[in-house]
Design a protein around this motif. Sequence first.
Motif, PDB file in Angstrom:
ATOM      1  N   UNK A  54     -24.094  17.909   4.089  1.00 13.54           N
ATOM      2  CA  UNK A  54     -23.156  17.029   3.379  1.00 13.54           C
ATOM      3  C   UNK A  54     -23.488  16.977   1.891  1.00 13.54           C
ATOM      4  N   UNK A  55     -24.790  16.840   1.575  1.00 11.14           N
ATOM      5  CA  UNK A  55     -25.198  16.758   0.171  1.00 11.14           C
ATOM      6  C   UNK A  55     -24.794  18.005  -0.601  1.00 11.14           C
ATOM      7  N   UNK A  56     -25.094  19.191  -0.061  1.00 12.30           N
ATOM      8  CA  UNK A  56     -24.799  20.420  -0.801  1.00 12.30           C
ATOM      9  C   UNK A  56     -23.305  20.740  -0.836  1.00 12.30           C
ATOM     10  N   UNK A  57     -22.552  20.239   0.123  1.00 12.60           N
ATOM     11  CA  UNK A  57     -21.100  20.415   0.060  1.00 12.60           C
ATOM     12  C   UNK A  57     -20.537  19.680  -1.150  1.00 12.60           C
ATOM     13  N   UNK A  58     -21.014  18.455  -1.386  1.00 14.92           N
ATOM     14  CA  UNK A  58     -20.564  17.699  -2.561  1.00 14.92           C
ATOM     15  C   UNK A  58     -21.224  18.210  -3.844  1.00 14.92           C
ATOM     16  N   UNK A  61     -19.600  21.131  -5.129  1.00 13.38           N
ATOM     17  CA  UNK A  61     -18.174  20.873  -5.340  1.00 13.38           C
ATOM     18  C   UNK A  61     -17.290  21.630  -4.348  1.00 13.38           C
ATOM     19  N   UNK A  62     -17.632  21.520  -3.077  1.00 14.83           N
ATOM     20  CA  UNK A  62     -16.877  22.125  -1.982  1.00 14.83           C
ATOM     21  C   UNK A  62     -16.699  23.634  -2.191  1.00 14.83           C
ATOM     22  N   UNK A  63     -17.828  24.291  -2.471  1.00 13.80           N
ATOM     23  CA  UNK A  63     -17.818  25.749  -2.637  1.00 13.80           C
ATOM     24  C   UNK A  63     -17.315  26.435  -1.374  1.00 13.80           C
ATOM     25  N   UNK A  64     -17.517  25.792  -0.207  1.00 11.49           N
ATOM     26  CA  UNK A  64     -17.073  26.359   1.066  1.00 11.49           C
ATOM     27  C   UNK A  64     -15.554  26.423   1.179  1.00 11.49           C
ATOM     28  N   UNK A  65     -14.856  25.643   0.355  1.00 10.79           N
ATOM     29  CA  UNK A  65     -13.396  25.687   0.318  1.00 10.79           C
ATOM     30  C   UNK A  65     -12.930  26.524  -0.881  1.00 10.79           C
ATOM     31  N   UNK A 129     -20.359  23.314  11.274  1.00  8.32           N
ATOM     32  CA  UNK A 129     -20.172  24.637  10.683  1.00  8.32           C
ATOM     33  C   UNK A 129     -19.610  24.554   9.281  1.00  8.32           C
ATOM     34  N   UNK A 130     -18.682  23.626   9.059  1.00  5.89           N
ATOM     35  CA  UNK A 130     -18.069  23.441   7.739  1.00  5.89           C
ATOM     36  C   UNK A 130     -19.119  23.051   6.700  1.00  5.89           C
ATOM     37  N   UNK A 131     -19.928  22.037   7.006  1.00 11.66           N
ATOM     38  CA  UNK A 131     -20.976  21.609   6.075  1.00 11.66           C
ATOM     39  C   UNK A 131     -22.075  22.658   5.958  1.00 11.66           C
TER      40      UNK A 131
END
Length: 469
Positions: A54-58, A61-65, A129-131
């Motif tokens: 969760x921390x690295x997703x924010x 800046x939602x690099x996974x999207x 998986x998303x995070x």
Amino acid sequence: MNESTGISDKIDQAFGPVVSFLEKVFFWDPLKALGINIDADVPVVVLWLVLGGIFFTFRMKFINVRAFRHAFGLLRGKYDKPGSKGEVSHFQALTTALSATVGLGNITGVAIAITVGGPGATFWMILAGFFGMSLKFSECTLGLKYRHIDEDGKVSGGPMYYLSKALKKRRLGVLGKVLAVFSAVMMVLASFGGSNMLQSNQSFVQAATVIPALEGYGFWFGIGLSLLIVIVVFGGIKSIARVTSRLVPFMAVLYIGTALVIIFINYRLVDDVFLLIIKSAFNPVALKGGIIGVIITGFRRGAFSNEAGVGSAAVAHAAAKTDEPVKEGIVAMLEPFIDTVIICTMTSLVIIFTGFHAAGSGLEGTELTSAAFGSVFPWFPYLLVIAILCFAFSTMISWSYYGLKGFNFLLGKPIRNITGNKYVSNYIYYTFFLFFTVVGASSSLNNVIAFSDMMVLTMAFPNIIGLLI
């Protein structure tokens, strides 16, 4: 009792006290420590991975999207620069890392999640998986940035390298060395246990289930498996990458295609199944541990499956032919998507569509998944065995490479023979690896499997500490 069974018993006895110690240190339940009692276990390592994702997703800046579409362009080699350092292509690095994560966890682990947490665990696995995509991006970017290339052009990378090098730049050299050594030790031990013994053991069990004539020939099955491993691994990462770049697409298409056939046959249930998954995820009536139990079960199996946050995939991606670390990080984040969001979800959907998620079947793990596939066509379990053998073999050859890099890191420098052109330390490591392959296939294992799973997950502690710094 045969000789290999005696050896496995001794290994179990030796690892028993270590398993108990690791459970107390790394797998304690923070909720129970705070006086919050639920029926489900909430290991601190799972919370650590979830919060890290969760921390690295924010933080990213939602690099996974944002970079999801770009990742496929990189994978096709659209932005490659001729002459870049490295040993394998982006695609080969991805398939090598995927071959290590796409394994029995996608089959057995998902079945366990559905049995314990119900259909709602599927939703939380997908979210894991998303995070996990953002975590994988972060660790694999650092894996390539701080990789080591020797005078022969051989690449070494992974958490042990970026923990020691990057933290030294932050004037935390001692901490970096401690975390790096800990990570390398865990990687070597994990490669012998769950990433080797478990895979050889369970692949033989499944083969013997479908072909009863194999019963009692586990030793020879292990020998045959060892010979196949030798043919692949002694060619180094290039040989491993050549095999995985063909094997991973084949086994993914085989498994996903089989699952889609079952889903298509039951297409009238699509709305009901997805509604059941969502309702069970947020309103798990009478399920063990309530909603917290379902969330933790889903996240736990997702984390076990894709290994995001553990740092292992950074070893494979460090060998990619590129001088731009972020490129490889973007390619790497496709792993949790393919492994967890697609393949794990396929397993889950087959179990739910065929009705085997309901209590009372008396089956669990691989048996449950096999029964779900076999309920549509009696010969489907044979395809499942082929998929399991491919999953297990690919996991073993990739993790042998991970373990070797950890082993050579602990030595400080690979040991060469008198002519100076052969890595003796490689032979030492692979001798142990192949020995445990045979033992795993020909015996029953208990504590060593729990121990090796812990090795993989405890790597998350030093790795995420380093990523945060």
